[in-house]
Design an enzyme around this catalytic site. Structure first.
Site, PDB file in Angstrom:
ATOM      1  N   LYS A 174       0.989  -1.099  -0.003  1.00 48.10           N
ATOM      2  CA  LYS A 174      -0.090  -0.048  -0.200  1.00 48.10           C
ATOM      3  C   LYS A 174       0.849   1.327  -0.086  1.00 48.10           C
ATOM      4  CE  LYS A 174      -3.684   1.928   2.908  1.00 48.10           C
ATOM      5  NZ  LYS A 174      -4.675   1.530   4.002  1.00 48.10           N
ATOM      6  N   LEU A 189      -5.830   8.295   3.978  1.00 49.81           N
ATOM      7  CA  LEU A 189      -6.186   6.838   4.222  1.00 49.81           C
ATOM      8  C   LEU A 189      -7.672   7.008   4.938  1.00 49.81           C
ATOM      9  CD1 LEU A 189      -2.948   5.500   5.635  1.00 49.81           C
ATOM     10  CD2 LEU A 189      -3.534   5.718   3.372  1.00 49.81           C
ATOM     11  N   SER A 206      -9.363   1.905   2.998  1.00 51.29           N
ATOM     12  CA  SER A 206      -8.290   2.682   2.195  1.00 51.29           C
ATOM     13  C   SER A 206      -7.192   1.893   1.520  1.00 51.29           C
ATOM     14  CB  SER A 206      -7.521   3.622   2.994  1.00 51.29           C
ATOM     15  OG  SER A 206      -6.683   2.758   4.201  1.00 51.29           O
ATOM     16  N   VAL A 230      -7.474   0.761  10.137  1.00 49.50           N
ATOM     17  CA  VAL A 230      -7.827   1.506  11.407  1.00 49.50           C
ATOM     18  C   VAL A 230      -9.049   1.435  11.398  1.00 49.50           C
ATOM     19  CG1 VAL A 230      -7.676   3.800  10.259  1.00 49.50           C
ATOM     20  CG2 VAL A 230      -6.987   3.380  12.856  1.00 49.50           C
ATOM     21  N   GLY A 231      -9.979   1.257  10.450  1.00 44.69           N
ATOM     22  CA  GLY A 231     -11.496   1.251  10.908  1.00 44.69           C
ATOM     23  C   GLY A 231     -12.014   0.296   9.409  1.00 44.69           C
ATOM     24  N   GLY A 232     -11.209  -0.492   8.968  1.00 40.24           N
ATOM     25  CA  GLY A 232     -11.796  -1.574   8.213  1.00 40.24           C
ATOM     26  C   GLY A 232     -11.150  -1.635   6.782  1.00 40.24           C
ATOM     27  N   SER A 233     -10.023  -0.713   6.689  1.00 42.20           N
ATOM     28  CA  SER A 233      -9.336  -0.551   5.573  1.00 42.20           C
ATOM     29  C   SER A 233      -8.574  -1.690   4.707  1.00 42.20           C
ATOM     30  CB  SER A 233      -8.118   0.672   5.664  1.00 42.20           C
ATOM     31  OG  SER A 233      -8.823   1.852   6.081  1.00 42.20           O
TER      32      SER A 233
END
Length: 598
Positions: free
Chosen positions: A153, A204, A230, A251-254
């Site tokens: 990434k 992101l 992201s 960090v939230g579903g990335s």
């Protein structure tokens, strides 16, 4: 280097000199960066305009059909990462020829869905040649990823490349060797060949992937849809088999959102299992919800291969002081398991394909002799609690940081970031800010205390499942959606609670592809949305608009139980395969033979 590769002779590096004088800095930077990336794709690897019409939405098979790869190269790129490493070790393939094949396929993927940011194919081929020569001389493999091409990434620092994370203000600042991310170093020491980096949203901070430099990354199963975010560039590249293994952050579903949209397996670990030191983070210093690094691949075996390789490098010794000294553990998964299932979080009910995938998985598990029980994450009188808690933990200085960085090159706010822009310009305030003024450190502490209290409640509920599991112990994993969509429309991603909750609580989670959307099986029922977000998602749903796309589910495990969760996920994947045959995305021939199946 064997053979000759021809590159464009267009002076892309001088493009900015020909632009109008009054063009804003961000646009000048973006055009030059895109041109530089495009120039790194050899002429022989470029698709002709007539090969892929603009109105062709599903491009997943174009790399096989276009004729750029040889039959041997197609066989390499269709192979799984674990099998490839074994063939590299056995000298059936050289790292050079495998890397060349994936460079070609990544170049094709870029032209189809716009998934790459940094392209350094020549460096990768030189590194592969050196590895081959070293292996021939020593007969000793470099490491557990010996000779395997791996994509990263954009946020990972790799020497000689930018890590813009979508900002024009961070372009043209190539990483030096001593600034490389720890994961970059570990990948090289494990024998991986790094050859490209993949696209991300600005900072992101979105569930789909687009920015002013590189534009939008589409879903290869339907280019009208999102590849997620992201790590959306990574998921699109992997779906097109432009890499056998990729690395994202979550960090939230990335990691999980893009993996689910593109039919991939993935692992979101608890913080501390894999090193994060040296990442370029969109919210530097934000520690209320910690970022984690995780693998994405077309098989669960490849996910486990990467995870073992990283942990076996013992990153807690010298790579990252936040890494926990937990060696890779061999676990025994019981013969009979219990899965919790969550079909609806009471805020946004998943769309029909996602619900069907969950029920199909439940039936497969029960047919294999396992137990599946209902499990709730909030009580009926507090469905919005998680949403408000998450906002309180994430909000710190995100909006102001974005605004300051964008202003450095006069870059406009990205589409979909209107709320953050309004917060910076003081057009809107949160309810708490209207009453109490801007958020303070005390507010963050209060939110963290609420998080701790909620974590305890959920932990007790999880433990209490042993009383109804039918196996004498608590449930082994929670089966639930990744998002409400199989894949969201472009610029249509609005809801991440199904994934971000587990970042807030630091549980580990995996994704598993289950089936594909069917216009016959996934018809739209009558349904009245309970809130504006849910209403919009359901109003916009049409099975014809997403037909053929992969549909995935999420499995959640206890904090720091990655090895056990992977074992449980393997059981789940095996149960699905036993009732549904080989998933249609597994290879070109199998896909063509089973497109109508679930």
């Amino acid at each position: 280097m064997p053979g000759t590769i021809h590159y464009s002779t267009t002076p892309f590096h001088d493009l900015h000199l020909a632009l109008p004088k009054d063009i804003p800095p961000w646009k000048r930077i973006a055009q030059a960066k895109r041109a530089s990336r495009d120039a790194a794709i050899p002429l022989e690897w470029r698709l002709h305009a007539h090969q892929v019409p603009q109105d062709r939405l599903n491009v997943i098979d174009v790399p096989v059909e276009c004729g750029i790869l040889t039959a041997r190269e197609l066989a390499m790129t269709e192979d799984d990462a674990v099998a490839l490493v074994q063939k590299l070790v056995n000298r059936e393939y050289s790292s050079y020829e495998v890397t060349l094949a994936f460079c070609k396929r990544a170049a094709i993927a870029q032209q189809l869905v716009n998934c790459l940011t940094e392209v350094f194919f020549e460096r990768a081929l030189e590194a592969a040649q050196r590895l081959d020569a070293e292996y021939a001389a020593s007969d000793v493999t470099r490491g557990p990823l010996h000779g395997l091409p791996v994509s990263l990434k954009d946020c990972f620092h790799i020497s000689g490349t930018d890590a813009t994370i979508g900002y024009t203000a961070l372009a043209n600042q190539p990483t030096s060797h001593h600034e490389e991310s720890e994961i970059t170093r570990i990948m090289r020491e494990s024998g991986a060949i790094l050859f490209c980096k993949t696209n991300v949203p600005v900072a992101l901070m979105a569930g789909e992937t687009y920015n002013a430099i590189y534009g939008y990354t589409s879903n290869p199963y339907n280019r009208n849809l999102s590849s997620g975010g992201s790590s959306g560039g990574e998921s699109a590249l992997l779906a097109l088999r432009g890499a056998p293994l990729g690395v994202g952050t979550d960090v939230g579903g990335s990691v999980r959102i893009p993996a689910s949209f593109c039919g991939l397996y993935s692992l979101k670990p608890s913080f501390g299992r894999f090193p994060t030191y040296g990442l370029r983070d969109g919210l530097e210093g934000q520690e209320a919800v910690r970022n984690s690094v995780g693998p994405m691949a077309r098989s669960l075996k490849a996910v486990e291969l990467w995870s073992k390789a990283v942990v076996q490098s013992e990153p807690w010794i010298s790579a990252d002081h936040d890494c926990l000294p937990i060696p890779w553990r061999k676990v025994e998964v019981p013969q009979k398991l219990c899965f919790g299932i969550l079909l609806d979080d009471r805020i946004v009910k998943p769309l029909p394909p996602v619900t069907r995938a969950l029920l199909h998985t439940k039936a497969a598990l029960e047919a294999a002799g396992h137990t599946v029980i209902e499990f709730c994450i909030v009580s009926r009188d507090e469905p919005l609690f998680i949403d408000s808690l998450k906002f309180a933990l994430y909000r710190s200085a995100a909006a102001q940081l974005l605004g300051t960085t964008l202003a450095r090159t006069q870059e406009p706010w990205p589409r979909g970031y209107a709320m953050l822009e309004a917060m910076v310009q003081k057009k809107i305030l949160t309810t708490e800010e209207l009453v109490n003024g801007p958020a303070t450190v005390s507010d963050l502490w209060e939110a963290q205390a609420k998080r701790t209290e909620y974590a305890k409640r959920l932990q007790k509920a999880w433990t209490a499942t042993k009383d109804r599991s039918g196996i004498g112990r608590e449930m082994d994993a929670l089966l639930m959606p990744c998002t409400p969509w199989p894949a969201s429309p472009k610029y249509g991603f609005t809801y991440d609670n199904y994934t971000s909750l587990w970042n807030v609580l630091d549980y580990c989670a995996t994704t598993v592809p289950v089936c594909n959307v069917s216009s016959v099986k996934d018809v739209k029922p009558e349904y009245q949305g309970r809130n504006e977000i849910e209403k919009k998602i359901w109003d916009d749903y049409s099975p014809e608009a997403v037909v053929g796309c992969p549909v995935s589910i999420q499995l959640v495990g206890r904090r720091l139980h990655e090895e056990y969760l992977l074992g449980v996920t393997k059981v789940c994947d095996g149960a699905l395969r036993s009732v549904g045959g080989i998933p249609y995305w597994s290879d070109f021939k199998a896909r063509k033979a089973s497109e109508a199946r679930c």
